[in-house]
Write a protein that holds these residues in place. Structure first.
Motif, PDB file in Angstrom:
ATOM      1  N   GLY A  85       0.814  -1.205   0.000  1.00  0.00           N
ATOM      2  CA  GLY A  85       0.000   0.000   0.000  1.00  0.00           C
ATOM      3  C   GLY A  85       0.845   1.252   0.000  1.00  0.00           C
ATOM      4  O   GLY A  85       2.076   1.203  -0.049  1.00  0.00           O
ATOM      5  N   VAL A  86       0.163   2.381   0.092  1.00  0.00           N
ATOM      6  CA  VAL A  86       0.831   3.684   0.125  1.00  0.00           C
ATOM      7  C   VAL A  86       1.280   4.003   1.549  1.00  0.00           C
ATOM      8  O   VAL A  86       2.412   4.400   1.785  1.00  0.00           O
ATOM      9  N   TYR A  87       0.394   3.856   2.518  1.00  0.00           N
ATOM     10  CA  TYR A  87       0.659   4.101   3.940  1.00  0.00           C
ATOM     11  C   TYR A  87       1.211   5.505   4.187  1.00  0.00           C
ATOM     12  O   TYR A  87       2.111   5.707   4.996  1.00  0.00           O
ATOM     13  N   ASP A 139       5.094 -16.401   9.010  1.00  0.00           N
ATOM     14  CA  ASP A 139       6.179 -16.210   9.966  1.00  0.00           C
ATOM     15  C   ASP A 139       6.860 -14.852   9.826  1.00  0.00           C
ATOM     16  O   ASP A 139       7.390 -14.317  10.795  1.00  0.00           O
ATOM     17  N   VAL A 140       6.896 -14.344   8.610  1.00  0.00           N
ATOM     18  CA  VAL A 140       7.603 -13.101   8.311  1.00  0.00           C
ATOM     19  C   VAL A 140       6.668 -12.200   7.508  1.00  0.00           C
ATOM     20  O   VAL A 140       6.103 -12.637   6.508  1.00  0.00           O
ATOM     21  N   LEU A 141       6.502 -10.972   7.956  1.00  0.00           N
ATOM     22  CA  LEU A 141       5.656 -10.016   7.233  1.00  0.00           C
ATOM     23  C   LEU A 141       6.520  -9.007   6.486  1.00  0.00           C
ATOM     24  O   LEU A 141       7.310  -8.276   7.088  1.00  0.00           O
ATOM     25  N   VAL A 142       6.367  -8.996   5.163  1.00  0.00           N
ATOM     26  CA  VAL A 142       7.003  -8.001   4.306  1.00  0.00           C
ATOM     27  C   VAL A 142       5.920  -6.994   3.932  1.00  0.00           C
ATOM     28  O   VAL A 142       4.848  -7.384   3.460  1.00  0.00           O
ATOM     29  N   VAL A 143       6.184  -5.723   4.160  1.00  0.00           N
ATOM     30  CA  VAL A 143       5.247  -4.669   3.790  1.00  0.00           C
ATOM     31  C   VAL A 143       5.875  -3.875   2.651  1.00  0.00           C
ATOM     32  O   VAL A 143       6.900  -3.211   2.845  1.00  0.00           O
ATOM     33  N   THR A 144       5.306  -4.000   1.450  1.00  0.00           N
ATOM     34  CA  THR A 144       5.818  -3.239   0.312  1.00  0.00           C
ATOM     35  C   THR A 144       5.092  -1.903   0.251  1.00  0.00           C
ATOM     36  O   THR A 144       3.896  -1.817   0.519  1.00  0.00           O
ATOM     37  N   ILE A 145       5.851  -0.868  -0.103  1.00  0.00           N
ATOM     38  CA  ILE A 145       5.364   0.504  -0.052  1.00  0.00           C
ATOM     39  C   ILE A 145       5.430   1.114  -1.446  1.00  0.00           C
ATOM     40  O   ILE A 145       6.480   1.070  -2.101  1.00  0.00           O
ATOM     41  N   THR A 197       7.810  10.945   2.160  1.00  0.00           N
ATOM     42  CA  THR A 197       8.509  10.179   1.128  1.00  0.00           C
ATOM     43  C   THR A 197       8.448   8.685   1.460  1.00  0.00           C
ATOM     44  O   THR A 197       8.202   8.302   2.607  1.00  0.00           O
ATOM     45  N   ALA A 198       8.713   7.861   0.460  1.00  0.00           N
ATOM     46  CA  ALA A 198       8.726   6.408   0.672  1.00  0.00           C
ATOM     47  C   ALA A 198       9.759   6.024   1.729  1.00  0.00           C
ATOM     48  O   ALA A 198       9.538   5.110   2.522  1.00  0.00           O
ATOM     49  N   LYS A 199      10.866   6.731   1.770  1.00  0.00           N
ATOM     50  CA  LYS A 199      11.906   6.449   2.772  1.00  0.00           C
ATOM     51  C   LYS A 199      11.373   6.677   4.183  1.00  0.00           C
ATOM     52  O   LYS A 199      11.589   5.854   5.082  1.00  0.00           O
ATOM     53  N   ILE A 200      10.658   7.767   4.390  1.00  0.00           N
ATOM     54  CA  ILE A 200      10.085   8.066   5.703  1.00  0.00           C
ATOM     55  C   ILE A 200       8.978   7.075   6.037  1.00  0.00           C
ATOM     56  O   ILE A 200       8.886   6.573   7.163  1.00  0.00           O
ATOM     57  N   ARG A 201       8.122   6.762   5.050  1.00  0.00           N
ATOM     58  CA  ARG A 201       7.048   5.800   5.283  1.00  0.00           C
ATOM     59  C   ARG A 201       7.606   4.434   5.654  1.00  0.00           C
ATOM     60  O   ARG A 201       7.114   3.759   6.563  1.00  0.00           O
ATOM     61  N   ALA A 202       8.689   4.011   4.988  1.00  0.00           N
ATOM     62  CA  ALA A 202       9.323   2.733   5.310  1.00  0.00           C
ATOM     63  C   ALA A 202       9.884   2.744   6.730  1.00  0.00           C
ATOM     64  O   ALA A 202       9.753   1.763   7.475  1.00  0.00           O
ATOM     65  N   SER A 203      10.463   3.860   7.119  1.00  0.00           N
ATOM     66  CA  SER A 203      11.013   3.975   8.470  1.00  0.00           C
ATOM     67  C   SER A 203       9.915   3.907   9.533  1.00  0.00           C
ATOM     68  O   SER A 203      10.084   3.259  10.573  1.00  0.00           O
TER      69      SER A 203
END
Length: 107
Positions: free
Chosen positions: A43-45, A64-70, A86-92
């Motif tokens: 998602g965008v998040y 077991d492992v959650l990957v969240v793609t942005i 930004t995507a960098k901030i959202r990922a953080s």
């Protein structure tokens, strides 16, 4: 649980930045965690809220492992001035959540 981005045991907890994966690292994650079920949310998040946290917690229960793609900034189409972050901030921000093992910026 292992830190998916390094393969090391999660003791101490990984830093937020060390959890963030690049697009090319996804296959390596799967190779480092054989037999572990990896689940994904995408998602965008841009405006992270409690509903997103519940969504991640529910998704994590399926594996077991959650990957969240942005979604990368260039593809966010939510109106003028968006994304706010930004995507960098959202990922953080997402990396700070316990349910998320590996946020990943797309693109």
């Amino acid at each position: 649980m292992e830190n998916p981005s390094s393969g090391a045991t999660e003791n101490p907890k990984p830093s937020r930045q060390s959890k963030i994966l690049g697009f090319g690292e996804l296959k390596g994650l799967r190779d480092r965690l054989p037999g572990r079920k990896i689940v994904q949310c995408h998602g965008v998040y841009d405006v992270l809220h409690a509903g997103h946290v519940s969504y991640f917690q529910s998704a994590k229960a399926y594996g077991d492992v959650l990957v969240v793609t942005i979604t990368s900034d260039a593809f966010v189409n939510k109106g003028p001035g968006r994304p706010y972050f930004t995507a960098k901030i959202r990922a953080s921000m997402i990396a700070a959540l316990e349910a998320c093992d590996a946020p990943m910026k797309m693109g």
